[in-house]
Scaffold this motif. Structure first.
Motif, PDB file in Angstrom:
ATOM      1  N   CYS A 115      43.849  30.086  42.046  1.00  0.00           N
ATOM      2  CA  CYS A 115      44.549  30.533  40.314  1.00  0.00           C
ATOM      3  C   CYS A 115      44.409  32.127  40.662  1.00  0.00           C
ATOM      4  O   CYS A 115      44.343  32.560  42.100  1.00  0.00           O
ATOM      5  CB  CYS A 115      43.348  29.883  39.961  1.00  0.00           C
ATOM      6  SG  CYS A 115      41.651  31.340  40.203  1.00  0.00           S
ATOM      7  N   SER A 116      44.361  32.595  39.511  1.00  0.00           N
ATOM      8  CA  SER A 116      44.968  33.505  39.492  1.00  0.00           C
ATOM      9  C   SER A 116      44.011  35.116  40.221  1.00  0.00           C
ATOM     10  O   SER A 116      44.361  35.414  39.845  1.00  0.00           O
ATOM     11  CB  SER A 116      44.829  34.707  37.732  1.00  0.00           C
ATOM     12  OG  SER A 116      43.752  33.765  37.101  1.00  0.00           O
ATOM     13  N   ILE A 117      42.730  34.351  40.109  1.00  0.00           N
ATOM     14  CA  ILE A 117      41.879  35.537  40.698  1.00  0.00           C
ATOM     15  C   ILE A 117      41.568  34.544  42.075  1.00  0.00           C
ATOM     16  O   ILE A 117      41.433  36.016  42.829  1.00  0.00           O
ATOM     17  CB  ILE A 117      40.635  35.454  39.864  1.00  0.00           C
ATOM     18  CG1 ILE A 117      39.380  36.456  40.958  1.00  0.00           C
ATOM     19  CG2 ILE A 117      39.379  33.718  40.002  1.00  0.00           C
ATOM     20  CD1 ILE A 117      38.711  36.772  39.532  1.00  0.00           C
ATOM     21  N   CYS A 118      40.881  33.491  42.154  1.00  0.00           N
ATOM     22  CA  CYS A 118      41.288  33.363  43.711  1.00  0.00           C
ATOM     23  C   CYS A 118      42.071  34.293  44.869  1.00  0.00           C
ATOM     24  O   CYS A 118      42.127  34.682  45.532  1.00  0.00           O
ATOM     25  CB  CYS A 118      41.037  32.207  44.444  1.00  0.00           C
ATOM     26  SG  CYS A 118      39.566  31.807  44.038  1.00  0.00           S
ATOM     27  N   ARG A 172      43.810  36.908  44.220  1.00  0.00           N
ATOM     28  CA  ARG A 172      44.263  37.684  44.327  1.00  0.00           C
ATOM     29  C   ARG A 172      43.290  38.325  45.629  1.00  0.00           C
ATOM     30  O   ARG A 172      42.765  39.323  45.735  1.00  0.00           O
ATOM     31  CB  ARG A 172      44.265  38.676  43.369  1.00  0.00           C
ATOM     32  CG  ARG A 172      45.361  38.694  41.759  1.00  0.00           C
ATOM     33  CD  ARG A 172      44.719  38.825  40.658  1.00  0.00           C
ATOM     34  NE  ARG A 172      46.059  39.394  40.392  1.00  0.00           N
ATOM     35  CZ  ARG A 172      46.623  38.405  39.134  1.00  0.00           C
ATOM     36  NH1 ARG A 172      46.899  36.844  39.588  1.00  0.00           N
ATOM     37  NH2 ARG A 172      47.736  38.615  38.960  1.00  0.00           N
ATOM     38  N   LYS A 173      42.095  38.207  45.058  1.00  0.00           N
ATOM     39  CA  LYS A 173      40.729  38.087  45.842  1.00  0.00           C
ATOM     40  C   LYS A 173      41.469  37.960  47.128  1.00  0.00           C
ATOM     41  O   LYS A 173      40.398  38.397  48.748  1.00  0.00           O
ATOM     42  CB  LYS A 173      39.393  37.683  45.313  1.00  0.00           C
ATOM     43  CG  LYS A 173      38.830  38.079  44.761  1.00  0.00           C
ATOM     44  CD  LYS A 173      37.393  37.630  43.757  1.00  0.00           C
ATOM     45  CE  LYS A 173      37.154  36.440  42.911  1.00  0.00           C
ATOM     46  NZ  LYS A 173      36.698  36.066  42.275  1.00  0.00           N
ATOM     47  N   TYR A 189      31.605  39.743  36.587  1.00  0.00           N
ATOM     48  CA  TYR A 189      33.313  39.052  35.869  1.00  0.00           C
ATOM     49  C   TYR A 189      33.942  38.061  35.210  1.00  0.00           C
ATOM     50  O   TYR A 189      33.630  36.649  35.976  1.00  0.00           O
ATOM     51  CB  TYR A 189      34.225  39.854  36.364  1.00  0.00           C
ATOM     52  CG  TYR A 189      36.055  39.631  36.235  1.00  0.00           C
ATOM     53  CD1 TYR A 189      36.053  40.804  34.940  1.00  0.00           C
ATOM     54  CD2 TYR A 189      36.727  38.762  36.651  1.00  0.00           C
ATOM     55  CE1 TYR A 189      37.764  40.358  34.140  1.00  0.00           C
ATOM     56  CE2 TYR A 189      38.256  38.376  36.261  1.00  0.00           C
ATOM     57  CZ  TYR A 189      38.643  39.266  34.929  1.00  0.00           C
ATOM     58  OH  TYR A 189      39.920  39.199  34.211  1.00  0.00           O
ATOM     59  N   THR A 190      33.992  37.434  34.004  1.00  0.00           N
ATOM     60  CA  THR A 190      34.658  36.418  33.697  1.00  0.00           C
ATOM     61  C   THR A 190      35.813  36.309  32.507  1.00  0.00           C
ATOM     62  O   THR A 190      36.042  37.630  31.744  1.00  0.00           O
ATOM     63  CB  THR A 190      33.539  35.048  32.450  1.00  0.00           C
ATOM     64  OG1 THR A 190      33.766  36.373  31.359  1.00  0.00           O
ATOM     65  CG2 THR A 190      32.002  35.913  33.259  1.00  0.00           C
ATOM     66  N   HIS A 221      31.756  35.301  38.427  1.00  0.00           N
ATOM     67  CA  HIS A 221      32.197  36.228  39.269  1.00  0.00           C
ATOM     68  C   HIS A 221      31.143  37.423  39.061  1.00  0.00           C
ATOM     69  O   HIS A 221      31.656  37.879  38.285  1.00  0.00           O
ATOM     70  CB  HIS A 221      33.733  36.357  39.116  1.00  0.00           C
ATOM     71  CG  HIS A 221      34.529  35.432  39.685  1.00  0.00           C
ATOM     72  ND1 HIS A 221      34.969  34.190  40.315  1.00  0.00           N
ATOM     73  CD2 HIS A 221      34.987  34.385  38.028  1.00  0.00           C
ATOM     74  CE1 HIS A 221      36.023  33.068  39.591  1.00  0.00           C
ATOM     75  NE2 HIS A 221      36.078  33.761  38.429  1.00  0.00           N
ATOM     76  N   HIS A 273      33.755  40.911  45.700  1.00  0.00           N
ATOM     77  CA  HIS A 273      33.118  40.051  45.175  1.00  0.00           C
ATOM     78  C   HIS A 273      32.624  38.550  46.361  1.00  0.00           C
ATOM     79  O   HIS A 273      33.024  38.370  47.130  1.00  0.00           O
ATOM     80  CB  HIS A 273      34.587  39.198  44.616  1.00  0.00           C
ATOM     81  CG  HIS A 273      34.763  40.252  43.860  1.00  0.00           C
ATOM     82  ND1 HIS A 273      35.104  39.180  42.240  1.00  0.00           N
ATOM     83  CD2 HIS A 273      35.429  40.650  43.706  1.00  0.00           C
ATOM     84  CE1 HIS A 273      35.621  39.857  41.640  1.00  0.00           C
ATOM     85  NE2 HIS A 273      35.762  41.171  42.417  1.00  0.00           N
TER      86      HIS A 273
END
Ligand SMILES: [Zn+2]
Length: 114
Positions: free
Chosen positions: A28-31, A33-34, A57-58, A66, A75
């Motif tokens: 997904c867009s956040i995972c 990146r992290k 962060y949401t 998050h 994170h």
């Protein structure tokens, strides 16, 4: 088994109890990146030891919290509910101490398809 985890600077630290048998890599867009590798445990198996500088962060539906360290930016965990509404913690196992990351089986999850 009990594991300890933390952000880079140590202001955000926790203990987690359980059997680490695998982790999830999500696209997904956040995972993506992290680069987190996530291990989901019931919230009752998770204990925060230090939360001196925690940020949250949401996005999207705002159902996953998050958590990150405002000092070092790492994170180490997130909070969410499972499909039955039970509170869960998603541990970023890259933040756990003393584990052999390469020995943990990783499943790929298509978070973009949700
Ligand atoms: Zn930190």
């Amino acid at each position: 088994m009990k594991y300890t985890g933390s952000c880079h600077c140590g202001k955000l630290a926790y203990e987690v109890e359980g059997d680490l048998k695998g982790a999830m890599a999500c696209n997904c867009s956040i995972c993506s990146r992290k680069g987190s590798l996530l291990w989901f445990v019931p919230r009752s198996q998770f204990q925060l030891r230090s939360s001196a500088d925690v940020g949250t962060y949401t996005f999207n539906k705002h159902v996953i919290k998050h958590h990150f360290c405002r000092t070092c930016g790492i994170h180490p965990y997130a909070e969410a509910m499972d499909a039955k509404g039970n509170p869960m913690t998603a541990i970023n196992i890259r933040c756990l101490e003393g584990i052999d990351l390469d020995a943990v089986p990783v499943k790929h999850f298509d978070g973009r398809a949700l």
